[in-house]
Design an enzyme around this catalytic site. Structure first.
Site, short mmCIF file in Angstrom:
data_model
loop_
_atom_site.label_atom_id
_atom_site.label_comp_id
_atom_site.label_asym_id
_atom_site.label_seq_id
_atom_site.Cartn_x
_atom_site.Cartn_y
_atom_site.Cartn_z
N HIS A 1 0.77 -1.08 0.03
CA HIS A 1 -0.09 -0.03 0.16
C HIS A 1 0.82 1.39 -0.07
CE1 HIS A 1 -2.73 2.90 2.14
NE2 HIS A 1 -3.32 2.59 1.12
N ARG A 2 1.02 2.08 -1.07
CA ARG A 2 1.73 3.15 -1.32
C ARG A 2 3.09 2.69 -1.30
NH1 ARG A 2 -1.44 7.33 3.03
NH2 ARG A 2 -3.50 6.39 2.22
N GLU B 1 0.83 -0.88 -4.96
CA GLU B 1 -0.16 0.15 -5.09
C GLU B 1 0.30 1.59 -4.80
OE1 GLU B 1 -3.74 2.68 -3.64
OE2 GLU B 1 -1.53 2.28 -2.47
N ASP C 1 -0.82 6.09 -5.72
CA ASP C 1 -1.73 7.21 -6.01
C ASP C 1 -1.44 7.98 -7.15
OD1 ASP C 1 -3.72 6.17 -4.02
OD2 ASP C 1 -1.90 6.71 -2.74
N HIS D 1 -0.47 10.77 -2.37
CA HIS D 1 -1.92 10.42 -1.95
C HIS D 1 -2.88 11.62 -1.66
CE1 HIS D 1 -5.09 9.34 1.07
NE2 HIS D 1 -5.08 8.37 0.56
N GLU E 1 -3.81 3.53 -8.68
CA GLU E 1 -5.23 4.32 -8.23
C GLU E 1 -5.07 5.69 -8.80
OE1 GLU E 1 -6.09 4.62 -3.96
OE2 GLU E 1 -7.76 6.04 -4.50
N LYS F 1 -6.80 9.12 -8.43
CA LYS F 1 -7.40 9.98 -7.50
C LYS F 1 -8.24 11.06 -8.41
CE LYS F 1 -6.13 8.36 -3.27
NZ LYS F 1 -7.03 7.81 -2.63
N ASP G 1 0.20 -1.93 4.62
CA ASP G 1 1.31 -1.00 4.80
C ASP G 1 2.58 -1.96 5.26
OD1 ASP G 1 -0.04 1.20 4.26
OD2 ASP G 1 -0.28 1.59 6.54
O1 G3P Z 1 -5.61 0.43 -2.58
C1 G3P Z 1 -6.43 0.95 -1.47
C2 G3P Z 1 -6.26 1.98 -0.81
O2 G3P Z 1 -5.15 2.67 -1.36
C3 G3P Z 1 -7.43 3.05 -0.58
O3 G3P Z 1 -7.40 4.16 0.28
O4 G3P Z 1 -6.89 6.31 0.79
O5 G3P Z 1 -5.29 4.67 0.64
O6 G3P Z 1 -5.87 5.69 -1.28
P1 G3P Z 1 -6.27 5.35 0.20
CA CA Z 2 -4.56 4.44 -2.91
#
Ligand code: G3P
Ligand code: CA
Length: 249
Positions: free
Chosen positions: A7-8, A34, A36, A49, A109, A111, A229
């Site tokens: 995640h990120r 992943e 953003d 993000h 992702e 945004k 994470d």
């Molecule tokens: O991939 C899922 C997650 O990243 C969505 O929430 O806010 O971390 O972008 P957020």
């Molecule tokens: Ca995300």
């Protein structure tokens, strides 16, 4: 195989959405990375993000009010730790160049808001590096998902949700998504929706289970992957030859 989604990037060992976090995710065995995307005032996709640069950089202001040049000089590492001082907000191009050299798939992702031209630019940057087949493009915004479908129908799509609701399965079918990714609590409390998504052939990868004690119940609930994470720990947990008894973890 359970997807291990960073995640990120590996965002507990390096600042989120930076090149070191992505490199660490690959080194830690992530099967998906992943990140953003937001677009600058002058149309350059960058990887960050928040709507503003305030939390994760030395600057201030909304991403879409700043130029790429203005963002490129910001320090995106000091907030995380002094050892990361001087890191930059990566452009999408820099991020893709790094990830293209690794084995992991990309969970991209977008945004909102994102215009049709901005989504086209993002898809084109993936295509230039032959990454469309290794990518899932996801968004909380159904308009963005529809734009991706119109531009590149062959690319796998993901629907991000804050909550499962009565329309979730039908919406996932209508959008033709490969994944529907909700908050982890919904997976545990929504067995009917989980069954409906499975019947529709839609995988579920919840965010953001960071507690190892959550992983067993989520796997038992039928997830395709976990967006965490702590991807290094997830790699160890999911690939260890001798699993601990389920009653323990
Ligand atoms: O991939 C899922 C997650 O990243 C969505 O929430 O806010 O971390 O972008 P957020
Ligand atoms: Ca995300």
């Amino acid at each position: 195989m359970l997807h291990r989604v960073a995640h990120r990037g590996y965002s507990t060992v390096a600042p989120e959405n930076t090149l070191p976090a992505f490199a660490a995710a690959l080194r830690a065995g992530a099967t998906f990375v992943e990140f953003d995307i937001r677009v600058t005032r002058d149309g350059v996709p960058v990887v960050i993000h928040d709507r503003t640069v305030n939390r994760t950089t030395s600057g201030a202001g909304r991403v879409w009010d700043l130029t790429a040049e203005e963002i490129a000089v910001l320090d995106a590492g000091s907030w995380f730790g002094p050892g990361f001082a001087g890191l930059r907000v990566p452009t999408l191009a820099e991020t893709l160049d790094l990830l293209a050299a690794g084995p992991a798939e990309l969970l991209v992702e977008i945004k909102p808001p994102a215009t049709l031209d901005e989504v086209k630019t993002i898809v084109a940057q993936l295509a230039e590096r032959d990454l469309l087949g290794r990518s899932v493009i996801q968004s909380f915004d159904t308009d963005v998902i529809r734009k991706v479908r119109d531009i590149a129908p062959e690319v796998r799509r993901g629907l991000l949700l804050f909550r499962f609701d009565a329309e979730t399965v039908q919406l996932s079918r209508e959008l033709g998504v490969a994944y529907c990714n909700p908050d982890l609590a919904d997976v545990l409390s929504g067995p009917e929706t989980m069954a409906g998504l499975a019947e529709a052939g839609v995988g579920v990868m919840p965010w953001t289970p960071n507690d190892m004690a959550q992983w067993g119940p989520l796997v038992d609930a039928g997830v395709a992957g976990l967006i965490t994470d702590h991807v290094g720990e997830l790699t160890g947990w999911s690939t260890a030859p001798a699993a601990a008894p389920a009653a323990i973890l």
